[in-house]
Write a protein that holds these residues in place. Structure first.
Motif, PDB file in Angstrom:
ATOM      1  N   THR A 111      33.547 -31.705  31.639  1.00 17.17           N
ATOM      2  CA  THR A 111      34.520 -31.273  32.641  1.00 17.17           C
ATOM      3  C   THR A 111      35.079 -32.467  33.396  1.00 17.17           C
ATOM      4  O   THR A 111      36.289 -32.549  33.634  1.00 17.17           O
ATOM      5  CB  THR A 111      33.879 -30.277  33.628  1.00 17.17           C
ATOM      6  N   ASP A 112      34.209 -33.413  33.761  1.00 12.31           N
ATOM      7  CA  ASP A 112      34.671 -34.605  34.476  1.00 12.31           C
ATOM      8  C   ASP A 112      35.664 -35.402  33.625  1.00 12.31           C
ATOM      9  O   ASP A 112      36.653 -35.928  34.139  1.00 12.31           O
ATOM     10  CB  ASP A 112      33.490 -35.490  34.866  1.00 12.31           C
ATOM     11  N   HIS A 123      37.682 -34.164  31.337  1.00 10.14           N
ATOM     12  CA  HIS A 123      38.945 -33.417  31.358  1.00 10.14           C
ATOM     13  C   HIS A 123      39.661 -33.599  32.698  1.00 10.14           C
ATOM     14  O   HIS A 123      40.886 -33.714  32.746  1.00 10.14           O
ATOM     15  CB  HIS A 123      38.706 -31.928  31.094  1.00 10.14           C
ATOM     16  N   TYR A 179      42.592 -30.384  32.887  1.00  5.84           N
ATOM     17  CA  TYR A 179      41.756 -29.280  33.353  1.00  5.84           C
ATOM     18  C   TYR A 179      42.559 -28.539  34.403  1.00  5.84           C
ATOM     19  O   TYR A 179      42.721 -28.996  35.529  1.00  5.84           O
ATOM     20  CB  TYR A 179      40.444 -29.817  33.926  1.00  5.84           C
TER      21      TYR A 179
END
Length: 99
Positions: free
Chosen positions: A39-40, A42, A48
């Motif tokens: 996630t980081d 992205h 994101y």
């Protein structure tokens, strides 16, 4: 405090921010170790959708409770904790809600 900040345009800076104060039912955690996950990555690349920039990455971390707000029980300054919170959008996001 110092924090890594992502702007959503492939830029990362190390910025100074005020240390937040925990409110009622909150604790302040001083991170000791922070992981970077998919996630980081992205968030860094701007791919994101829920990301609101600028933001502080590293929502998977472990640290020490550095402050305790009114009404918090069972946790004290100095306790070691781990968290997996939503992506951090501001220094206030370091305040973790205690039910």
């Amino acid at each position: 405090m110092r924090a890594v900040v992502i702007d959503g345009n492939d830029n990362i800076t190390l910025d100074s921010m005020p240390v937040p104060t925990p409110g009622p039912g909150e604790v302040l955690i001083k991170p000791g170790a922070t992981g970077m996950c998919g996630t980081d990555l992205h968030l860094f690349s701007g791919h994101y959708a829920p990301g609101e920039y600028p933001l502080v990455p590293g929502h998977e971390f472990a640290g020490t409770i550095a402050g305790v707000g009114a009404g918090v029980t069972g946790l004290s300054e100095g306790d070691l904790v781990a968290a997996a919170t939503a992506a951090m959008r501001s220094p206030d996001a370091l305040k973790v809600q205690i039910p």
